[in-house]
Design an enzyme around this catalytic site. Sequence first.
Site, PDB file in Angstrom:
ATOM      1  N   ARG A 116      27.368   1.785 -28.232  1.00  0.00           N
ATOM      2  CA  ARG A 116      26.660   1.958 -26.965  1.00  0.00           C
ATOM      3  C   ARG A 116      26.602   3.415 -26.477  1.00  0.00           C
ATOM      4  NH1 ARG A 116      28.488  -2.858 -23.071  1.00  0.00           N
ATOM      5  NH2 ARG A 116      26.428  -2.525 -22.182  1.00  0.00           N
ATOM      6  N   PRO A 117      25.907   4.257 -27.209  1.00  0.00           N
ATOM      7  CA  PRO A 117      25.764   5.648 -26.762  1.00  0.00           C
ATOM      8  C   PRO A 117      24.881   5.755 -25.514  1.00  0.00           C
ATOM      9  CG  PRO A 117      24.411   5.237 -28.706  1.00  0.00           C
ATOM     10  CD  PRO A 117      25.203   3.979 -28.466  1.00  0.00           C
TER      11      PRO A 117
ATOM     12  N   CYS B 270      32.648   0.120 -26.780  1.00  0.00           N
ATOM     13  CA  CYS B 270      33.264  -1.064 -26.179  1.00  0.00           C
ATOM     14  C   CYS B 270      33.260  -2.177 -27.201  1.00  0.00           C
ATOM     15  CB  CYS B 270      32.582  -1.459 -24.885  1.00  0.00           C
ATOM     16  SG  CYS B 270      31.097  -2.401 -25.108  1.00  0.00           S
TER      17      CYS B 270
ATOM     18  N   LYS C  57      24.639 -10.032 -11.323  1.00  0.00           N
ATOM     19  CA  LYS C  57      25.551  -8.894 -11.506  1.00  0.00           C
ATOM     20  C   LYS C  57      24.793  -7.651 -11.957  1.00  0.00           C
ATOM     21  CE  LYS C  57      27.881  -8.542 -15.566  1.00  0.00           C
ATOM     22  NZ  LYS C  57      27.814  -7.275 -16.316  1.00  0.00           N
ATOM     23  N   ASN C  58      23.981  -7.808 -13.015  1.00  0.00           N
ATOM     24  CA  ASN C  58      23.358  -6.617 -13.594  1.00  0.00           C
ATOM     25  C   ASN C  58      22.204  -6.069 -12.761  1.00  0.00           C
ATOM     26  OD1 ASN C  58      25.235  -6.649 -15.593  1.00  0.00           O
ATOM     27  ND2 ASN C  58      23.881  -7.477 -17.179  1.00  0.00           N
TER      28      ASN C  58
ATOM     29  N   ASP D 265      22.593 -11.378 -24.248  1.00  0.00           N
ATOM     30  CA  ASP D 265      23.645 -11.919 -23.379  1.00  0.00           C
ATOM     31  C   ASP D 265      23.707 -13.451 -23.412  1.00  0.00           C
ATOM     32  OD1 ASP D 265      24.396  -9.390 -22.637  1.00  0.00           O
ATOM     33  OD2 ASP D 265      23.366  -9.400 -20.716  1.00  0.00           O
TER      34      ASP D 265
ATOM     35  N   ARG E 175      34.702 -10.777 -14.821  1.00  0.00           N
ATOM     36  CA  ARG E 175      33.793  -9.643 -14.622  1.00  0.00           C
ATOM     37  C   ARG E 175      32.381 -10.122 -14.306  1.00  0.00           C
ATOM     38  NH1 ARG E 175      33.805  -5.100 -19.008  1.00  0.00           N
ATOM     39  NH2 ARG E 175      32.188  -4.537 -17.535  1.00  0.00           N
TER      40      ARG E 175
ATOM     41  N   ASP F 218      22.785   8.596 -25.201  1.00  0.00           N
ATOM     42  CA  ASP F 218      21.918   9.738 -25.518  1.00  0.00           C
ATOM     43  C   ASP F 218      20.557   9.663 -24.821  1.00  0.00           C
ATOM     44  OD1 ASP F 218      21.887   7.498 -27.494  1.00  0.00           O
ATOM     45  OD2 ASP F 218      20.105   8.539 -28.206  1.00  0.00           O
ATOM     46  N   GLN F 219      20.038   8.449 -24.648  1.00  0.00           N
ATOM     47  CA  GLN F 219      18.707   8.331 -24.019  1.00  0.00           C
ATOM     48  C   GLN F 219      18.758   8.700 -22.532  1.00  0.00           C
ATOM     49  OE1 GLN F 219      15.936   7.521 -26.017  1.00  0.00           O
ATOM     50  NE2 GLN F 219      17.522   7.764 -27.576  1.00  0.00           N
TER      51      GLN F 219
HETATM   52  N1  EPU Z   1      21.220   2.591 -26.738  1.00  0.00           N
HETATM   53  C1  EPU Z   1      21.281   3.811 -27.374  1.00  0.00           C
HETATM   54  N2  EPU Z   1      21.265   4.947 -26.607  1.00  0.00           N
HETATM   55  C2  EPU Z   1      21.209   4.891 -25.253  1.00  0.00           C
HETATM   56  C3  EPU Z   1      21.159   3.656 -24.612  1.00  0.00           C
HETATM   57  C4  EPU Z   1      21.162   2.519 -25.385  1.00  0.00           C
HETATM   58  O1  EPU Z   1      21.330   3.897 -28.597  1.00  0.00           O
HETATM   59  O2  EPU Z   1      21.200   5.972 -24.621  1.00  0.00           O
HETATM   60  C5  EPU Z   1      21.199   1.358 -27.538  1.00  0.00           C
HETATM   61  C6  EPU Z   1      22.434   0.476 -27.338  1.00  0.00           C
HETATM   62  O3  EPU Z   1      23.518   0.906 -28.123  1.00  0.00           O
HETATM   63  C7  EPU Z   1      21.901  -0.884 -27.702  1.00  0.00           C
HETATM   64  C8  EPU Z   1      20.452  -0.848 -27.198  1.00  0.00           C
HETATM   65  O4  EPU Z   1      20.137   0.533 -27.072  1.00  0.00           O
HETATM   66  O5  EPU Z   1      21.884  -1.019 -29.100  1.00  0.00           O
HETATM   67  C9  EPU Z   1      20.195  -1.530 -25.863  1.00  0.00           C
HETATM   68  O6  EPU Z   1      21.232  -1.198 -24.952  1.00  0.00           O
HETATM   69  P1  EPU Z   1      21.002  -1.073 -23.377  1.00  0.00           P
HETATM   70  O7  EPU Z   1      21.108   0.366 -23.012  1.00  0.00           O
HETATM   71  O8  EPU Z   1      19.759  -1.792 -22.984  1.00  0.00           O
HETATM   72  O9  EPU Z   1      22.267  -1.833 -22.819  1.00  0.00           O
HETATM   73  P2  EPU Z   1      23.000  -1.497 -21.461  1.00  0.00           P
HETATM   74  O10 EPU Z   1      22.017  -0.981 -20.497  1.00  0.00           O
HETATM   75  O11 EPU Z   1      24.215  -0.703 -21.742  1.00  0.00           O
HETATM   76  C10 EPU Z   1      22.599  -3.806 -20.301  1.00  0.00           C
HETATM   77  C11 EPU Z   1      23.454  -4.873 -19.690  1.00  0.00           C
HETATM   78  C12 EPU Z   1      24.183  -5.616 -20.808  1.00  0.00           C
HETATM   79  C13 EPU Z   1      23.148  -6.225 -21.745  1.00  0.00           C
HETATM   80  C14 EPU Z   1      22.233  -5.114 -22.288  1.00  0.00           C
HETATM   81  C15 EPU Z   1      21.109  -5.630 -23.158  1.00  0.00           C
HETATM   82  C16 EPU Z   1      23.973  -3.958 -17.525  1.00  0.00           C
HETATM   83  C17 EPU Z   1      24.989  -3.407 -16.606  1.00  0.00           C
HETATM   84  N3  EPU Z   1      24.383  -4.276 -18.759  1.00  0.00           N
HETATM   85  O12 EPU Z   1      23.482  -2.929 -21.001  1.00  0.00           O
HETATM   86  O13 EPU Z   1      24.928  -6.665 -20.181  1.00  0.00           O
HETATM   87  O14 EPU Z   1      23.777  -6.860 -22.826  1.00  0.00           O
HETATM   88  O15 EPU Z   1      21.646  -4.395 -21.187  1.00  0.00           O
HETATM   89  O16 EPU Z   1      20.312  -6.517 -22.467  1.00  0.00           O
HETATM   90  O17 EPU Z   1      22.837  -4.156 -17.134  1.00  0.00           O
HETATM   91  C18 EPU Z   1      26.652  -8.233 -19.933  1.00  0.00           C
HETATM   92  O18 EPU Z   1      26.258  -8.447 -18.792  1.00  0.00           O
HETATM   93  O19 EPU Z   1      27.517  -8.961 -20.505  1.00  0.00           O
HETATM   94  C19 EPU Z   1      26.129  -7.098 -20.681  1.00  0.00           C
HETATM   95  C20 EPU Z   1      26.752  -6.568 -21.736  1.00  0.00           C
END
Ligand code: EPU
Length: 427
Positions: A121-122, A116, A22-23, A311, A403, A124-125
């Site tokens: 889950r901001p 969520c 999925k991801n 996950d 999902r 900002d990056q």
């Molecule tokens: N974060 C920030 N700022 C940003 C981006 C991330 O502070 O701009 C923080 C997040 O809040 C978190 C950490 O960085 O504390 C890592 O988050 P990441 O951005 O890596 O998560 P994501 O990309 O939103 C993906 C997967 C998630 C999985 C996470 C961690 C997808 C579509 N989703 O989320 O999958 O848990 O990486 O590996 O790829 C799931 O499939 O159930 C799921 C939640």
Amino acid sequence: MDAIRIRGGGPLRGTVPISGAKNAALPILCATLLSDGASRLRNVPALRDIETTAALLRFLGRDVTVAAPEVHVDAGSSVRPEAPYELVKQMRASVLVLGPLVARFGRAKVSLPGGCAIGARPIDQHLKGLEAMGCTIRLERGYVLAEGPGGGGRLRGGEVYFDMPTVTGTENLMMAAALARGRTTFVNCAREPEVEELARVLNKMGAEVDGAGTDVIHVRGSERGELAPFDHAIIPDRIEAGTYMVAGAVAEGSDVILEGAQMSDLEALVVKMRAAGVEITSEGQNIRVRRTGPLRAVNVTTAPHPGFPTDMQAQFLVLMSLARGESVISETIFEHRFQHVPELQRMGASVALRGNTAVVQGVGTLYGASVMATDLRASASLVIAGLVAEDETEVRRVYHIDRGYERIEEKLRRVGATIERVKGAEA
Ligand code: EPU
């Protein structure tokens, strides 16, 4: 709302086919926005998040046909570079259209995803990275308005340092950089296999991406400002495989083959499962999971890949609930990712929560109950608990599971579980 009803029983035996990831599929679907030709994705799982992404791409103006395991995306008549709240709120990963849209069309309007169930889950990056490539970003009424240099021009290569490795952040910006003028360097990138898989596709499309899978990635943008369409089969879903790995270990005597699963993507989990006493072997294109003796308690701390995946935390916690002794499970990625714990406690698990750490005392038996969870992996952990719990467990709000797990009840039934979907159960 549907529910899943499980009668806990004996060991699982047989073969579970593992679906496409999925991801990995979600960002790759968004990458089709970088080209105008007809692209084909194969090995795509039949999941609600795929349907949501298809709906979003259609809203943006693409022709999308979903016939799992294939998805075809063709350029439609015109593109509207706007992702509305109605679609983004259904799935945070919708934010993955931001990078491709602004890189391709010079502007984009994408709803902020909001928080969520598992954390704030901001993004900002993502935004900081786009700014480093010359974008102007404004936040207005819950939307991100992004514009290329000089009022809608082409992005330019730059240097981006991620304050923390972010999976979708790395993916979003890699896609943007693939159409930027010149070279972009990303430092402290996410190293997840899904990031590598997207890089493979971008390279097939004619971009030059180097270093995906390490923490430094270089992207040279396409000279022409456009990429070619592609045909690609998605890698197997490591989290789905990991989930069935745990399912195949909760009952003594289980012997389960995960068909098409890739061991190299699951090393942290495999090491911890073996330490817990589960036999895991690689057999050709498959992984075999056997549980012949008692489970031992082991400690786990989640971390970005190649660390232990967040996950898999909920599912592993169920395994530790059945082990001998005490284990400490720490969650470092998301701040609210223990929502399965109160539900598992209702099933007899002994877990003490202290902030982002769960201290689990193994118990001999779990008991069936009506439970529900508010996110995908937590729901999967409750299904796994139901497989060994005494009597009947009903997991409500199954839409979370749909999902991310393709035909979960059918796959578990194949290996001997007594499990059924109940249509229109109480919410
Ligand atoms: N974060 C920030 N700022 C940003 C981006 C991330 O502070 O701009 C923080 C997040 O809040 C978190 C950490 O960085 O504390 C890592 O988050 P990441 O951005 O890596 O998560 P994501 O990309 O939103 C993906 C997967 C998630 C999985 C996470 C961690 C997808 C579509 N989703 O989320 O999958 O848990 O990486 O590996 O790829 C799931 O499939 O159930 C799921 C939640």
